[in-house]
Structure formats: structure tokens, C-alpha cells
Design an enzyme around this catalytic site. Structure first.
Site, short mmCIF file in Angstrom:
data_model
loop_
_atom_site.label_atom_id
_atom_site.label_comp_id
_atom_site.label_asym_id
_atom_site.label_seq_id
_atom_site.Cartn_x
_atom_site.Cartn_y
_atom_site.Cartn_z
N ARG A 163 -23.38 49.64 28.22
CA ARG A 163 -23.71 48.47 27.41
C ARG A 163 -23.39 47.15 28.10
NH1 ARG A 163 -25.64 48.94 22.77
NH2 ARG A 163 -24.75 47.02 21.97
N LEU A 164 -23.35 47.16 29.43
CA LEU A 164 -23.13 45.93 30.19
C LEU A 164 -24.49 45.37 30.60
CD1 LEU A 164 -20.06 47.09 32.31
CD2 LEU A 164 -20.09 45.77 30.18
#
Length: 166
Positions: free
Chosen positions: A145-146
Site C-alpha cells: 500500500r505504498l
């Protein structure tokens, strides 16, 4: 693309529509002026667009002002549509309650007969709109989720760019 508008109660309203053109002026789509989206755009000429490509793990979001296309643009696109779609534009009271499918089929049959052997002109209530972007955000899925997020914002004729936290 997903088109999001704002209804009379201030509530967001979203639906999928067909993007028909994109150029330096903006993003163009067509529909019935008397539909829910048409009435909402008439009352509040702003919209958001969302393009999502799950398989590519990408998304683009657009927000901006909306204005109707010219009659010439609406006429040209309407004339390019399949005859059955042009007849359907006359037959449909888009977004209004419909009692039965048979009522719709009867309306299509009446309009088909009315235009038998003639060109099907564009109904006055049928037009297009162009969303002129004020901001465009590009999102790219990344592990854990970066995600990568870049937002471009218009200030007059100039655009600024900023990276956003995921």
C-alpha cells in the site's frame, strides 16, 4: 469512466458513462439533458471523473468545471451513432420511472415507425458535456500500500505538480 455529479440535496451521484473524446479542452461525453445527470449538471456544472484499470493497477481521477458542447459537436456525434441508438434517444425518458419493459419497447416501436425511411435528427434534449480539468490525479498501485500518487492542479493556463502520501 465513472462520472460523479451532485444532486439537488447535495448528495454525490455516480454512474458509468462512455468517454467519447479527450483533447486539450477536456473530457467529453453525451447523454440526455433531462436525465438525472443532465439535471444535476445544469444545476451544478461541476463533476469528477474516475478511470480505473484493475489489471494495470492504475487509476486516474479528474475534477473540474462542466460546460455543454456546441450544437454542431452534439449533432456530429449523434449522427455517428447507430440508427437504433438514435431512435432510442427519442424513445427514452431517461432516468424517469418505467412501469414495464413493454412500455419501453412500445415507445421504441413508435419512434422507429415515425422515422421510417428518414434520417433520425438529434432531439433537443440530447447533448454532450465537456469536463475541463482543474485537477488530475494519477495513482499507481505499489506493494504494501505504498502507492504512487501524483496530482496536477491547474492555475489559469499553468499546471503545478505535487506528490501525495499514499
Amino acid at each position: 469512466m465513472t462520472l460523479s455529479t451532485v444532486d439537488a440535496d447535495g448528495m454525490p451521484d455516480a454512474r458509468i458513462v462512455l468517454l467519447k473524446d479527450v483533447d486539450g479542452r477536456g473530457f467529453t461525453f453525451y447523454s440526455n439533458r433531462e436525465s438525472a445527470k443532465g439535471l444535476e449538471l445544469d444545476a451544478r456544472p461541476v463533476a469528477a471523473l474516475t478511470f480505473h484499470w484493475k489489471s494495470l493497477r492504475r487509476q486516474v481521477r479528474v475534477r473540474g468545471q462542466v460546460q455543454p458542447v456546441s450544437k454542431e459537436e452534439a449533432d456530429a456525434y449523434f449522427a455517428s451513432r447507430a440508427r437504433e441508438s438514435r431512435v432510442g434517444a427519442w424513445a427514452s425518458d431517461q432516468s424517469r420511472p418505467l412501469d414495464t419493459r413493454a412500455t419501453l419497447e412500445g415507445a421504441v416501436a413508435r419512434e422507429t415507425a415515425r422515422f421510417e425511411g428518414d434520417e433520425v435528427p438529434r432531439p433537443e434534449r440530447w447533448t454532450g458535456w465537456r469536463v475541463t480539468p482543474q485537477s488530475v490525479e494519477f495513482w499507481r498501485d505499489r506493494p504494501f500500500r505504498l502507492h504512487d500518487r501524483l496530482r496536477f492542479t491547474r492555475d489559469g493556463d499553468a499546471w503545478s505538480r505535487e506528490r501525495l502520501w499514499p
